[in-house]
Write a protein that holds these residues in place. Structure first.
Motif, mmCIF file in Angstrom:
data_model
loop_
_atom_site.group_PDB
_atom_site.id
_atom_site.type_symbol
_atom_site.label_atom_id
_atom_site.label_comp_id
_atom_site.label_asym_id
_atom_site.label_seq_id
_atom_site.Cartn_x
_atom_site.Cartn_y
_atom_site.Cartn_z
ATOM 1 N N PRO A 11 0.799 -1.230 0.000
ATOM 2 C CA PRO A 11 0.000 0.000 0.000
ATOM 3 C C PRO A 11 0.833 1.282 0.000
ATOM 4 O O PRO A 11 0.342 2.337 -0.377
ATOM 5 C CB PRO A 11 -0.805 -0.113 1.294
ATOM 6 C CG PRO A 11 0.056 -0.932 2.194
ATOM 7 C CD PRO A 11 0.813 -1.883 1.314
ATOM 8 N N GLU A 12 2.107 1.190 0.424
ATOM 9 C CA GLU A 12 2.937 2.387 0.560
ATOM 10 C C GLU A 12 4.243 2.229 -0.212
ATOM 11 O O GLU A 12 4.863 1.163 -0.204
ATOM 12 C CB GLU A 12 3.270 2.659 2.040
ATOM 13 C CG GLU A 12 2.047 2.842 2.922
ATOM 14 C CD GLU A 12 1.333 4.160 2.664
ATOM 15 O OE1 GLU A 12 1.977 5.074 2.078
ATOM 16 O OE2 GLU A 12 0.152 4.287 3.045
ATOM 17 N N TYR A 13 4.644 3.326 -0.876
ATOM 18 C CA TYR A 13 5.898 3.359 -1.620
ATOM 19 C C TYR A 13 6.663 4.628 -1.261
ATOM 20 O O TYR A 13 6.108 5.568 -0.688
ATOM 21 C CB TYR A 13 5.627 3.336 -3.126
ATOM 22 C CG TYR A 13 5.060 2.023 -3.637
ATOM 23 C CD1 TYR A 13 5.899 1.021 -4.109
ATOM 24 C CD2 TYR A 13 3.687 1.802 -3.663
ATOM 25 C CE1 TYR A 13 5.393 -0.179 -4.587
ATOM 26 C CE2 TYR A 13 3.174 0.593 -4.139
ATOM 27 C CZ TYR A 13 4.032 -0.388 -4.596
ATOM 28 O OH TYR A 13 3.534 -1.564 -5.060
ATOM 29 N N ASP A 14 7.935 4.647 -1.622
ATOM 30 C CA ASP A 14 8.751 5.842 -1.398
ATOM 31 C C ASP A 14 8.521 6.884 -2.480
ATOM 32 O O ASP A 14 8.452 8.079 -2.192
ATOM 33 C CB ASP A 14 10.238 5.473 -1.349
ATOM 34 C CG ASP A 14 10.578 4.608 -0.139
ATOM 35 O OD1 ASP A 14 9.777 4.599 0.820
ATOM 36 O OD2 ASP A 14 11.633 3.947 -0.159
ATOM 37 N N PRO B 149 0.724 6.186 -3.227
ATOM 38 C CA PRO B 149 0.254 5.135 -2.322
ATOM 39 C C PRO B 149 -1.028 4.488 -2.842
ATOM 40 O O PRO B 149 -1.777 5.083 -3.619
ATOM 41 C CB PRO B 149 0.010 5.886 -1.007
ATOM 42 C CG PRO B 149 -0.304 7.285 -1.449
ATOM 43 C CD PRO B 149 0.556 7.532 -2.657
ATOM 44 N N PRO C 265 -3.744 2.885 -0.695
ATOM 45 C CA PRO C 265 -4.276 2.469 0.612
ATOM 46 C C PRO C 265 -5.297 1.345 0.523
ATOM 47 O O PRO C 265 -5.444 0.564 1.465
ATOM 48 C CB PRO C 265 -4.902 3.763 1.163
ATOM 49 C CG PRO C 265 -5.092 4.650 -0.033
ATOM 50 C CD PRO C 265 -4.003 4.305 -0.981
ATOM 51 N N ARG D 183 -4.152 -2.384 1.287
ATOM 52 C CA ARG D 183 -4.132 -2.909 2.656
ATOM 53 C C ARG D 183 -5.485 -3.547 3.002
ATOM 54 O O ARG D 183 -5.556 -4.613 3.617
ATOM 55 C CB ARG D 183 -3.809 -1.788 3.641
ATOM 56 C CG ARG D 183 -3.696 -2.257 5.087
ATOM 57 C CD ARG D 183 -3.334 -1.130 6.023
ATOM 58 N NE ARG D 183 -1.952 -0.694 5.852
ATOM 59 C CZ ARG D 183 -1.583 0.438 5.264
ATOM 60 N NH1 ARG D 183 -2.507 1.257 4.780
ATOM 61 N NH2 ARG D 183 -0.312 0.758 5.149
ATOM 62 N N PRO E 177 8.199 -1.866 -1.754
ATOM 63 C CA PRO E 177 8.613 -0.602 -1.158
ATOM 64 C C PRO E 177 10.127 -0.461 -1.157
ATOM 65 O O PRO E 177 10.855 -1.386 -0.789
ATOM 66 C CB PRO E 177 8.058 -0.685 0.274
ATOM 67 C CG PRO E 177 7.805 -2.140 0.518
ATOM 68 C CD PRO E 177 7.460 -2.719 -0.807
ATOM 69 N N GLU F 224 11.412 0.638 -6.460
ATOM 70 C CA GLU F 224 10.341 1.185 -7.288
ATOM 71 C C GLU F 224 10.801 1.564 -8.692
ATOM 72 O O GLU F 224 10.062 2.172 -9.447
ATOM 73 C CB GLU F 224 9.722 2.380 -6.565
ATOM 74 C CG GLU F 224 9.124 1.923 -5.230
ATOM 75 C CD GLU F 224 8.928 3.075 -4.255
ATOM 76 O OE1 GLU F 224 8.793 4.208 -4.713
ATOM 77 O OE2 GLU F 224 8.913 2.816 -3.036
#
Length: 337
Positions: free
Chosen positions: A18-21, A25, A27, A30, A104, A107
Motif C-alpha cells: 500500500p505504501e511506496y517511497d 500510495p 491504501p 491494505r 517498497p 520502485e
C-alpha cells in the motif's frame, strides 16, 4: 466436476504493497489483503487455517527476501493447492519486457537484483520438487513505471504482458489486459478488481454452482467489471485446473428433495426423490465438495453399520478401484478389524 481444494493441505501467500517511497500510495491494497485473509479462513467460504496464510512483512530492509521466504515456505508445505496473490504497482522493463511487481524501496529497475520479478514467482511455482498439485496466481496490478491518479500504471501496448504471466501447470488471473490500467479509485475501500473478487466470495454468485471454480469466478468477474466499464480481467490456465474451486458459493441453495413419489406432471415439474447412498459413496461425494469432516463422519458410519468381514470386502473393493485414500481412511476408522 469442480472440486474444493483441501484447506488443510493448501497454502496462500498474500502480498500487498500500500505504501511506496516514490510511487503514489495505494491504501485500498491494505484493505484488499485484510478482507481476503478474513474470507479465505471463513469455513463458509474455504476454511483455510489461519496459519496456512502467509502475509510477508515488507517493512524491513529486504522486502524481496520476505516475499520469497514466505513463498518458499508455503511451496514446501502445500500438498494440494498453492495460492499467490499480489496487489500493488506493476512495472515492465522496456528493454526486456520483463514483468516486475514493485516493492517498497524498490520502485525502479536500477536495482534490478532487489526487485520482485515475476520470473521469481514462476520459478518457485514450477519447481519440479513441489508437492502442490495445483498453483493459482492472482495479480491485481498493471504493468508500467508510470502511475497516474487513480490508476495502477499503464503498460506499453507493444508488450504482451499477459503472456509473460503464463505459468505452466498453473491458473493465472490478472486484473486487466496488457494495454490497460488496473484501477484503484481514490477513496474506494478496495481496488476495482479485488473489490469484485471480495464481493463474489462474501455474497456468492447468483445462479452459480455450489462451488465457485476458477473458470466460474473468472467469467463472473469479467461480466461484472465489463458492465461497470472497468478493465476486464484476463486468465491463463493449463489442463483442468480451472475446475478447481477455492470457495463455496454463498448464494447457492440446495434443491429441496420431496419424500413422496408419483408423477408430478402439472405440478411445476418433476419432484426430486431421496436416494439411499452407501456411506462410503457419501464420503467420496463429500470429499469432492470439500466437506472433509462430513466425509470422515460418513466413513465412521460405514464402519459402525457393517460387519467386520463386510468391511474388509469393502476395503478390498476400494483398493481395486484405486480409491486408496478412502480404503486407508476406512481401515483406520475400523482400527484394523
Amino acid at each position: 466436476m469442480a472440486t474444493l481444494a483441501d484447506p488443510t493441505a493448501s497454502r496462500a501467500v498474500l502480498v500487498g504493497v500500500p505504501e511506496y517511497d516514490s510511487l503514489p500510495p495505494l491504501p485500498a491494497v491494505r484493505e484488499n489483503v485484510g478482507a481476503l485473509r478474513r474470507l479465505l479462513t471463513d469455513p463458509a467460504v474455504w476454511g483455510l487455517p489461519t496459519e496456512n496464510i502467509l502475509v510477508p512483512d515488507l517493512s524491513g530492509p529486504d522486502p524481496l527476501g520476505a516475499v520469497m521466504g514466505a513463498l518458499r515456505s508455503a511451496a514446501r508445505e502445500a500438498t494440494d493447492t498453492l495460492l499467490v496473490y499480489y496487489a500493488g504497482h506493476g512495472l515492465t522493463n522496456i528493454l526486456t519486457g520483463e514483468l516486475t511487481l514493485a516493492l517498497p524501496g524498490v520502485e525502479d529497475l536500477d536495482q534490478w537484483w532487489r526487485a520482485l520479478s515475476f520470473d521469481h514467482i514462476r520459478r518457485a511455482l514450477t519447481d519440479p520438487t513441489l508437492a502442490a498439485t495445483r498453483r493459482v496466481v492472482v495479480l491485481d496490478c498493471c504493468y508500467s513505471a508510470l502511475a497516474l491518479a487513480g490508476d495502477m500504471g499503464p503498460a506499453p501496448a507493444s508488450i504482451d504482458v499477459a503472456a509473460l504471466t503464463e505459468v505452466n501447470g498453473a491458473f493465472v488471473l490478472t486484473a486487466c489486459a496488457e494495454s490497460e490500467t488496473a484501477k484503484a479509485p481514490p477513496g474506494a475501500r478496495y481496488t476495482a478488481f479485488t473489490g469484485e473478487l471480495i464481493t463474489a466470495l462474501e455474497e456468492g454468485v447468483a445462479d452459480g454452482p455450489e462451488l465457485l471454480d476458477l473458470h466460474t469466478l473468472y467469467r463472473h468477474l469479467a461480466a461484472v467489471l465489463a458492465e461497470k466499464r472497468w478493465p476486464v480481467p484476463q486468465q491463463r490456465s493449463r489442463n483442468s485446473i480451472g475446475d478447481l474451486a477455492l470457495a463455496r458459493n454463498r448464494a447457492w441453495s440446495a434443491p429441496v428433495a420431496a419424500a413422496g413419489g408419483g408423477n408430478d406432471a402439472g405440478r411445476g415439474g418433476p419432484v426430486l426423490r431421496r436416494v439411499a447412498v452407501p456411506a462410503t459413496e457419501r464420503a467420496r461425494l463429500l470429499q469432492r465438495v470439500g466437506n472433509f469432516p462430513g466425509a470422515t463422519a460418513a466413513l465412521r458410519e460405514a464402519a459402525v453399520d457393517q460387519e467386520p468381514e463386510a468391511l474388509r470386502q469393502r476395503i478390498r473393493q476400494l483398493r481395486r478401484a484405486n480409491r486408496h485414500s478412502e480404503a486407508a481412511a476406512l481401515w483406520r476408522l475400523t482400527e484394523g478389524v
